[in-house]
Write a protein that holds these residues in place. Structure first.
Motif, short mmCIF file in Angstrom:
data_model
loop_
_atom_site.label_atom_id
_atom_site.label_comp_id
_atom_site.label_asym_id
_atom_site.label_seq_id
_atom_site.Cartn_x
_atom_site.Cartn_y
_atom_site.Cartn_z
N ALA A 77 0.86 -1.18 0.00
CA ALA A 77 0.00 0.00 0.00
C ALA A 77 0.89 1.23 0.00
O ALA A 77 2.11 1.13 0.14
CB ALA A 77 -0.92 -0.01 1.22
N GLU A 78 0.27 2.39 -0.13
CA GLU A 78 1.03 3.63 -0.14
C GLU A 78 1.84 3.76 1.16
O GLU A 78 1.30 3.60 2.25
CB GLU A 78 0.08 4.82 -0.27
N GLY A 79 3.14 3.99 1.02
CA GLY A 79 4.03 4.13 2.17
C GLY A 79 4.79 2.87 2.51
O GLY A 79 5.63 2.88 3.42
N ILE A 128 4.15 9.53 6.81
CA ILE A 128 3.92 8.45 5.84
C ILE A 128 3.91 7.10 6.55
O ILE A 128 3.02 6.28 6.33
CB ILE A 128 5.01 8.48 4.74
N TYR A 132 0.59 4.75 7.09
CA TYR A 132 0.61 3.38 6.55
C TYR A 132 0.21 2.38 7.64
O TYR A 132 -0.63 1.51 7.42
CB TYR A 132 1.99 3.03 6.00
#
Length: 158
Positions: A77-79, A128, A132
């Motif tokens: 996922a993002e991060g 971030i 996450y």
């Protein structure tokens, strides 16, 4: 020559042979360690890059399969890579994912690691990382285990 001198010469000969054998074991062990650490060292030096396989393995460490980062087991996922690069340098990803915390608790834990464990300043990466973790590993309000359901109870006989 006396028996005593023959005995000492024999012992000296055995000692020299044992030292030679020991030296060969040391050299063989050193070569084995060198091969394990850097297998390309023994490759045929034809001018071709002998480190391609090693580089491929390093790139495979960041492989994602079925939405999971293979090396760490973290959710893709993002991060993700920010977490991998900052958190798994010091401890396993399991330690991160088993400690499901709120945003406030993660920030407090990061401050604690910076004050007591020599964690570097994460700068903008801290948001971030925390986002996450809170998004992908939220707090679970469950006890030790889920309640038992659909149980077939039976009587024990004496």
């Amino acid at each position: 020559m006396s028996q005593n001198e023959d005995f000492h010469k024999g012992i000296k000969k055995i000692y020299h042979q044992l030292m030679l054998l020991f030296s060969l074991f040391i050299i063989a062990g050193a070569l084995l360690v060198l091969y394990v650490v850097n297998p390309g060292f023994f490759a045929n030096k034809t001018g071709v890059n002998t480190y391609v396989a090693t580089e491929t393995i390093e790139l495979d460490e960041d492989r994602i399969e079925n939405g999971i980062h293979v090396r760490t087991g973290l959710i893709d996922a993002e991060g993700l890579m920010t977490v991998v690069n900052n958190c798994t340098n010091c401890h396993s990803a399991k330690l991160v994912t088993q400690n499901r915390m709120s945003k406030e608790r993660w920030n407090a834990t990061i401050r604690w690691m910076q004050e007591t464990q020599n964690l570097w300043d994460l700068g903008k990466n801290q948001d971030i990382i925390v986002n996450y973790l809170v998004t992908n590993y939220p707090i679970e309000e469950v006890g030790r285990r889920a309640n038992l359901i659909n149980i077939d109870w039976y009587e024990l006989e004496d």
